[in-house]
Scaffold this motif. Structure first.
Motif, PDB file in Angstrom:
ATOM      1  N   HIS A   1       0.732  -1.203  -0.101  1.00  0.00           N
ATOM      2  CA  HIS A   1      -0.094  -0.123  -0.085  1.00  0.00           C
ATOM      3  C   HIS A   1       0.946   1.225  -0.021  1.00  0.00           C
ATOM      4  O   HIS A   1       1.844   1.408   0.880  1.00  0.00           O
ATOM      5  CB  HIS A   1      -1.042   0.124   1.361  1.00  0.00           C
ATOM      6  CG  HIS A   1      -1.865  -1.162   1.384  1.00  0.00           C
ATOM      7  ND1 HIS A   1      -2.981  -1.019   0.724  1.00  0.00           N
ATOM      8  CD2 HIS A   1      -1.500  -2.534   1.860  1.00  0.00           C
ATOM      9  CE1 HIS A   1      -3.553  -2.418   1.139  1.00  0.00           C
ATOM     10  NE2 HIS A   1      -2.646  -3.163   1.802  1.00  0.00           N
TER      11      HIS A   1
ATOM     12  N   ILE B   1      -4.088   6.512   8.105  1.00  0.00           N
ATOM     13  CA  ILE B   1      -4.031   5.578   6.925  1.00  0.00           C
ATOM     14  C   ILE B   1      -4.291   4.424   7.295  1.00  0.00           C
ATOM     15  O   ILE B   1      -4.758   3.291   6.627  1.00  0.00           O
ATOM     16  CB  ILE B   1      -2.749   5.522   6.136  1.00  0.00           C
ATOM     17  CG1 ILE B   1      -1.615   5.243   7.045  1.00  0.00           C
ATOM     18  CG2 ILE B   1      -2.506   7.017   5.536  1.00  0.00           C
ATOM     19  CD1 ILE B   1      -0.430   4.918   6.180  1.00  0.00           C
TER      20      ILE B   1
ATOM     21  N   ASP C   1      -7.517   2.017   6.297  1.00  0.00           N
ATOM     22  CA  ASP C   1      -7.833   1.490   4.972  1.00  0.00           C
ATOM     23  C   ASP C   1      -6.813   0.202   4.621  1.00  0.00           C
ATOM     24  O   ASP C   1      -6.772  -0.324   3.579  1.00  0.00           O
ATOM     25  CB  ASP C   1      -7.335   2.458   4.014  1.00  0.00           C
ATOM     26  CG  ASP C   1      -8.111   3.834   4.174  1.00  0.00           C
ATOM     27  OD1 ASP C   1      -9.459   3.778   4.374  1.00  0.00           O
ATOM     28  OD2 ASP C   1      -7.679   4.959   3.667  1.00  0.00           O
TER      29      ASP C   1
ATOM     30  N   HIS D   1       1.416   5.215   0.176  1.00  0.00           N
ATOM     31  CA  HIS D   1       0.540   6.307   0.992  1.00  0.00           C
ATOM     32  C   HIS D   1       1.708   7.571   1.220  1.00  0.00           C
ATOM     33  O   HIS D   1       2.701   7.488   0.960  1.00  0.00           O
ATOM     34  CB  HIS D   1      -0.070   5.710   2.333  1.00  0.00           C
ATOM     35  CG  HIS D   1       0.987   5.205   3.378  1.00  0.00           C
ATOM     36  ND1 HIS D   1       1.959   5.566   4.093  1.00  0.00           N
ATOM     37  CD2 HIS D   1       1.183   3.719   3.545  1.00  0.00           C
ATOM     38  CE1 HIS D   1       2.630   4.701   4.684  1.00  0.00           C
ATOM     39  NE2 HIS D   1       2.114   3.585   4.476  1.00  0.00           N
ATOM     40  N   ARG D   2       1.042   8.538   1.985  1.00  0.00           N
ATOM     41  CA  ARG D   2       1.915   9.784   2.132  1.00  0.00           C
ATOM     42  C   ARG D   2       2.962   9.321   3.380  1.00  0.00           C
ATOM     43  O   ARG D   2       2.364   8.366   4.020  1.00  0.00           O
ATOM     44  CB  ARG D   2       1.005  10.909   2.594  1.00  0.00           C
ATOM     45  CG  ARG D   2       0.369  10.510   3.767  1.00  0.00           C
ATOM     46  CD  ARG D   2      -0.569  11.989   4.003  1.00  0.00           C
ATOM     47  NE  ARG D   2      -1.513  11.409   5.341  1.00  0.00           N
ATOM     48  CZ  ARG D   2      -1.050  11.462   6.709  1.00  0.00           C
ATOM     49  NH1 ARG D   2       0.216  11.815   6.964  1.00  0.00           N
ATOM     50  NH2 ARG D   2      -1.912  11.479   7.399  1.00  0.00           N
TER      51      ARG D   2
ATOM     52  N   SER E   1       0.260   7.925  11.458  1.00  0.00           N
ATOM     53  CA  SER E   1      -0.097   6.401  10.618  1.00  0.00           C
ATOM     54  C   SER E   1      -1.627   6.088  10.945  1.00  0.00           C
ATOM     55  O   SER E   1      -2.123   5.225  10.009  1.00  0.00           O
ATOM     56  CB  SER E   1       0.833   5.209  10.858  1.00  0.00           C
ATOM     57  OG  SER E   1       0.687   4.678  12.071  1.00  0.00           O
TER      58      SER E   1
END
Length: 167
Positions: A21, A35, A38, A23-24, A32
């Protein structure tokens, strides 16, 4: 340093199923959490430590765990611990602060760092860790994580990590 390419090559060679995954960048467990919803599975936090005897330790625990660093030495068989320095982290594992992960041991020679995995993480159906950078998360099973560490020549300690009492 084998880096992320070496990590993914070893996952493929061992037939380890994983999800990646992107992500930013996240630098803390608190960041964290935005996120994590998800991404299914156990989320982790990793502590890079050094004991008073000069040994380096990498501790992987559930993300929300509050580790009792005073009780930890008795639980894992070491001397008093403190947080390791960033330059030692980069030298031993090839990652920057904020990207600490047990997967960074792909870059570590056996016996240069002692790895401790919380017993719940080691058994989890899905464990989430960074793949050497804090802009992605890799999900794999706890047993596969242990198998990967062994493949790299690391004998990880699986332990019940002492929790710090709420203050």
């Amino acid at each position: 340093m084998r880096g992320e390419a070496g990590l993914f090559a070893d996952l493929a060679a061992l037939g380890i199923a994983f999800d990646l995954h992107e992500h930013r960048a996240v630098f803390t467990v608190e960041e964290s959490r935005a996120i994590d919803g998800d991404i299914p599975g156990e989320h982790t936090k990793n502590l890079f430590l050094k004991d008073t005897g000069g040994c380096f330790w990498l501790l992987t625990v559930p993300a929300l765990a509050r580790v009792d660093l005073k009780a930890l030495p008795q639980a894992i068989g070491c001397k008093r611990v403190s947080f390791g320095k960033a330059e030692d982290l980069v030298r031993l594992l090839g990652v920057e602060p904020g990207s600490v992960t047990p997967l960074a041991t792909v870059n570590a020679a056996p016996s240069t760092i002692r790895i401790v995995i919380d017993q719940h993480i080691a058994k989890a159906d899905r464990t989430n860790v960074h793949p050497l950078r804090n802009t992605a998360t890799v999900g794999l099973s706890g047993p596969d994580l242990m198998r990967l560490l062994e493949h790299w020549g690391h004998e990880a300690i699986v332990a019940a990590i002492p929790a710090k009492d709420e203050e």
